[in-house]
Each structure stands twice: as structure tokens, then as C-alpha cells.
Motif scaffolding. Sequence first.
Motif, PDB file in Angstrom:
ATOM      1  N   PRO A  54      18.975  50.991  38.420  1.00 36.04           N
ATOM      2  CA  PRO A  54      19.200  49.742  38.322  1.00 36.04           C
ATOM      3  C   PRO A  54      20.327  49.464  37.670  1.00 36.04           C
ATOM      4  N   ILE A  55      21.523  48.659  38.351  1.00 36.93           N
ATOM      5  CA  ILE A  55      22.800  48.311  37.646  1.00 36.93           C
ATOM      6  C   ILE A  55      22.784  46.878  37.298  1.00 36.93           C
ATOM      7  N   PHE A  56      22.696  46.309  36.208  1.00 29.98           N
ATOM      8  CA  PHE A  56      22.463  44.873  35.681  1.00 29.98           C
ATOM      9  C   PHE A  56      23.641  44.362  34.715  1.00 29.98           C
ATOM     10  N   TRP A  57      23.956  43.235  34.763  1.00 30.87           N
ATOM     11  CA  TRP A  57      24.498  42.557  33.947  1.00 30.87           C
ATOM     12  C   TRP A  57      24.261  41.092  33.763  1.00 30.87           C
ATOM     13  N   THR A  58      24.910  40.433  32.736  1.00 31.68           N
ATOM     14  CA  THR A  58      24.481  38.955  32.507  1.00 31.68           C
ATOM     15  C   THR A  58      25.747  38.088  32.981  1.00 31.68           C
ATOM     16  N   VAL A  59      25.464  37.446  34.065  1.00 33.47           N
ATOM     17  CA  VAL A  59      26.275  36.374  34.656  1.00 33.47           C
ATOM     18  C   VAL A  59      26.845  35.138  33.300  1.00 33.47           C
ATOM     19  N   THR A  60      27.924  35.100  33.006  1.00 32.67           N
ATOM     20  CA  THR A  60      28.420  34.229  32.011  1.00 32.67           C
ATOM     21  C   THR A  60      29.225  33.299  32.720  1.00 32.67           C
ATOM     22  N   GLU A  61      29.797  33.525  33.954  1.00 35.41           N
ATOM     23  CA  GLU A  61      30.684  32.620  34.333  1.00 35.41           C
ATOM     24  C   GLU A  61      30.658  32.814  35.942  1.00 35.41           C
ATOM     25  N   PHE A  62      31.515  31.753  36.542  1.00 38.76           N
ATOM     26  CA  PHE A  62      31.961  31.972  37.979  1.00 38.76           C
ATOM     27  C   PHE A  62      33.260  31.693  38.183  1.00 38.76           C
ATOM     28  N   VAL A  63      33.931  32.341  39.328  1.00 33.39           N
ATOM     29  CA  VAL A  63      35.331  32.017  39.169  1.00 33.39           C
ATOM     30  C   VAL A  63      35.601  31.710  40.763  1.00 33.39           C
ATOM     31  N   LEU A  64      37.000  31.198  40.882  1.00 36.56           N
ATOM     32  CA  LEU A  64      37.570  30.812  42.156  1.00 36.56           C
ATOM     33  C   LEU A  64      38.562  32.000  42.295  1.00 36.56           C
ATOM     34  N   ILE A  65      38.465  32.782  43.305  1.00 27.58           N
ATOM     35  CA  ILE A  65      39.248  33.718  43.449  1.00 27.58           C
ATOM     36  C   ILE A  65      40.283  33.594  44.922  1.00 27.58           C
ATOM     37  N   ARG A  66      41.374  34.022  44.839  1.00 27.55           N
ATOM     38  CA  ARG A  66      42.326  33.840  45.785  1.00 27.55           C
ATOM     39  C   ARG A  66      42.655  35.244  46.221  1.00 27.55           C
ATOM     40  N   SER A  67      41.993  35.724  47.478  1.00 26.41           N
ATOM     41  CA  SER A  67      42.325  37.098  47.819  1.00 26.41           C
ATOM     42  C   SER A  67      43.413  37.353  48.900  1.00 26.41           C
ATOM     43  N   MET A  68      44.450  37.789  48.518  1.00 23.45           N
ATOM     44  CA  MET A  68      45.817  38.178  49.367  1.00 23.45           C
ATOM     45  C   MET A  68      46.533  39.267  48.702  1.00 23.45           C
ATOM     46  N   LYS A  69      46.418  40.553  49.165  1.00 24.26           N
ATOM     47  CA  LYS A  69      47.003  41.659  48.677  1.00 24.26           C
ATOM     48  C   LYS A  69      46.431  41.988  47.059  1.00 24.26           C
TER      49      LYS A  69
END
Length: 185
Positions: free
Chosen positions: A158-173
Amino acid sequence: MFYSIMDDFASSSSARLFLATVPDAATAERIHRLADALKHAHRLNGKLIAPERLHISLFFLGDMSERFVGAANEAAMQVRTEPFEVSFDRTASFRGRPGNRPFVLIGESGLRQLESFRRMLGAALTRSGLKRVSNTNFTPHVTLLYDARSVDEHPIQPIFWTVTEFVLIRSMKGHAYHGRWPLRA
């Protein structure tokens, strides 16, 4: 906190906007090393996703527009929950387009809190006027690479981590973070 991207609209009409959670840097490196080992073990040829681009997509918002950015910010400000752990215990290939099949981390029981968080965020998006966006199916995963070959489901440590935030991502290059909201009760 939300960072304004209104000045970017004219120059990035083809950019795609989405909400996501991301692993911390150490976990991203660990995932990347695992992906490299699995790529060789399964004889895949696809290019690995860079550690800084690894993420769990929550909601695809579409092309950048002032409406989507404003609604995403409004929804994000409504969400209240404590940090939680995610855990992935398998890899598999998704269908995808022929010649471009996503090879991903998946799990089940270790992702229930993430699924609950996504429902909460989806309800906030609906209240903010993005009902169409929030009514989408969700299979929590982290894409490791895209390849022409398909790989059956395979267990991993298992790979695990603690989610402490969420983000708004702009994907372009590449990925640019345009909003970050810490999880808090």
C-alpha cells in the motif's frame, strides 16, 4: 486560499481546469519510483508522469472560464472536513483510448473518506451552480503513465498519505496551481 487567475483567461482558452488532491513531495517521489519499477516489470513503454504532476482528480471543470473559477472558489470555501488518509493497494490499466491506456494506482477501503469528501465537494459545487460538473462518476486513482499495452490488476504494498488540502489545477503544458484550500473542521 484562492489565487486569482482572471488575467490568464485570454491567453489560456485551451487550458483545462480541475480540482484535485495531491500527494506530499516525499510520497510523490515514492510513487514515481514504484511506477518506474512497475513500468519495467510489466514491460511498458509509456512516459512516467512526473512526481510534481501526480494527483487524484476530483472534478474536471472544463476549459478555463471566469464562471468555473468563481464557482470553484465559492464551493471550496464551503467545504469543511478534517485531513484524512488515502491508501492505494493495487495497480491496473484503465480502458482509455487504444494506444493510450492509463496505468494507475487504485484501491477500495483506503479511499472511502476520499469518496465522502468528494460527495461533500460535489454538493458544494452544485450549490455554486455547477451541478453538471458535480454529477460525474468517480473512480479514485493516480495515473502513473499511459501505454499502448494493458496490464491486469496487480496487488502492491500500500501507498498512502494524508490529504491536507485540495487544489485547483490549470493543465496546459504542465500543471499550475491556482487555488489551494486546506482541510479543516
